[in-house]
Design an enzyme around this catalytic site. Structure first.
Site, mmCIF file in Angstrom:
data_model
loop_
_atom_site.group_PDB
_atom_site.id
_atom_site.type_symbol
_atom_site.label_atom_id
_atom_site.label_comp_id
_atom_site.label_asym_id
_atom_site.label_seq_id
_atom_site.Cartn_x
_atom_site.Cartn_y
_atom_site.Cartn_z
ATOM 1 N N HIS A 193 45.470 -17.504 -10.031
ATOM 2 C CA HIS A 193 45.455 -16.020 -9.803
ATOM 3 C C HIS A 193 44.110 -15.408 -8.859
ATOM 4 C CE1 HIS A 193 45.201 -11.641 -10.565
ATOM 5 N NE2 HIS A 193 46.448 -11.785 -10.584
ATOM 6 N N ASP B 213 53.758 -8.335 -10.625
ATOM 7 C CA ASP B 213 52.416 -7.987 -10.600
ATOM 8 C C ASP B 213 52.049 -6.961 -11.226
ATOM 9 O OD1 ASP B 213 49.566 -8.688 -10.462
ATOM 10 O OD2 ASP B 213 49.599 -8.801 -8.137
HETATM 11 C C1 GRE Z 1 46.317 -8.415 -9.593
HETATM 12 O O1 GRE Z 1 46.329 -8.838 -10.636
HETATM 13 O O2 GRE Z 1 46.903 -8.989 -8.498
HETATM 14 C C2 GRE Z 1 45.600 -7.267 -9.052
HETATM 15 C C3 GRE Z 1 44.476 -6.769 -9.662
HETATM 16 C C4 GRE Z 1 43.545 -5.776 -9.416
HETATM 17 C C5 GRE Z 1 43.996 -5.045 -8.204
HETATM 18 C C6 GRE Z 1 45.388 -5.186 -7.619
HETATM 19 C C7 GRE Z 1 45.971 -6.191 -7.921
HETATM 20 O O3 GRE Z 1 43.673 -7.504 -10.627
HETATM 21 O O4 GRE Z 1 47.184 -6.532 -7.464
HETATM 22 ZN ZN ZN Z 2 48.165 -10.229 -10.638
#
Ligand code: GRE
Ligand code: ZN
Length: 327
Positions: A164, A287
């Site tokens: 991630h 997401d």
């Molecule tokens: C994600 O987990 O993809 C994420 C974040 C913070 C802001 C936007 C986002 O962790 O898509």
């Molecule tokens: Zn994410």
């Protein structure tokens, strides 16, 4: 489509919640904060409304990866994992879990992964890019040799590993200076994660452990579009590429990677990804809570793909990859 399964779907605990602040204006952050803590209320309601049967949950970002002290990183990971396992036990029909891991110490991470899978019933892990170790500026990427025994455990347990995004460190982000809008999900997340994934592919890790399955989000962080060029740039120059791995980078991308639709609800990007890796390696995700379930689901349910591919991407690929009931 009913029965969709999503696998980049986040929650937070008190110790990690503030890591997700700062990406959004205050009034939006209030909403997101509530969404991250909530599991059984609004989240389930929206899942019901939009045909999402299951979320495979993971901690927010960068969370454990940004806790410099390995002991503290391990404590917070264990706390988050214990909490998540307890929540999943209440609704195993709607939620499953990915482990957060203290990659600051490869042994600790290996032990925590084993505990999460064997004792807590988790079905994989999600790690937020590089980890900061000992101080803010000492970082490690997952292709480094210290992690190879960890990867042996990932292969042995046969669980998927979600890579991630997180933001690069300020000293590695000079190109974004004065252009803050490019940080985070708009660009820097994808750039950081794509390079990290390429490092894994070129490292030879998948020659040694050919059965490891890495999942990346956001329709592949730009990699499907660029994969041909990665292997073929300056093809007229002999021995252009020198890396430890034995095969073409695309060979690993097509054998060791899965891609989710998280935060990238765009049919041209989906079609490109289908042409590069095939419909068997793509999985629906939202997401949540950073993107809206309705945006993901309304787009996906109407996307111009065959119903056979919609079923695979929306549901059956996830059932197979995570060995869920009904697969
Ligand atoms: C994600 O987990 O993809 C994420 C974040 C913070 C802001 C936007 C986002 O962790 O898509
Ligand atoms: Zn994410």
């Amino acid at each position: 489509m009913k029965g969709k399964i999503g696998l980049e779907e986040h929650f937070a605990i008190e110790d990690t919640i503030n890591d997700s602040a700062g990406f959004f204006p205050d009034e939006i952050w209030e909403e997101l904060r509530g969404r991250l803590f909530d599991l059984h209320d609004k989240r389930l309601r929206l899942m019901d409304q939009h045909g999402v049967e299951m979320m495979i949950l993971s901690l927010n970002a960068p969370a454990v990866q940004a806790i410099h002290d390995p002991k503290r990183a391990n404590e917070v990971a264990r706390k988050a994992n214990d909490y998540l396992a307890e929540q999943v036990r209440k609704r195993p029909d709607r939620f499953q879990a990915l482990a957060a891991l203290p990659m600051q110490d490869a042994d600790m991470a290996t032990r925590e992964l084993e505990r999460c899978v064997k004792d807590l019933g988790m079905i994989g892990a999600l790690v937020n890019g590089f980890s900061q170790i000992g101080d803010a500026n000492t970082i490690a990427y997952l292709d480094e040799k210290q992690y190879w025994p960890f990867w042996a455990m990932v292969e042995k347990l046969d669980v998927p590993f979600y890579l991630h995004p997180r933001n690069p460190l300020p000293q590695h982000a000079k190109i974004y200076e004065g252009h803050g809008w490019l940080m985070g999900p708009s660009w820097a997340f994808g750039q950081e994660t794509a390079v990290h994934a390429l490092r894994l592919m070129g490292s030879g890790l998948f020659d040694k452990h050919p059965n490891i399955n890495i999942v990346i989000g956001h329709m592949g962080e730009g990699l499907p579009f660029s994969m041909w060029r990665v292997d073929n740039c300056n093809a007229w120059v002999p021995d252009r590429h020198k890396y430890p791995a034995k095969k073409r980078i695309a060979d690993y991308f097509q054998s060791n990677f899965y891609i989710t639709t998280s935060g990238n609800f765009h049919t041209p990007a989906l079609l490109n990804t289908m042409m590069v890796v095939g419909a068997d390696r793509i999985l629906f995700s939202t997401d949540w809570p950073f993107e809206n379930i309705d945006h993901a689901a309304l787009w996906f349910d109407a996307a111009t793909i065959s119903e056979e591919d919609r079923l695979k991407i929306g549901r059956t690929n996830a059932q197979k990859l995570f060995k869920l009931k009904g697969a």
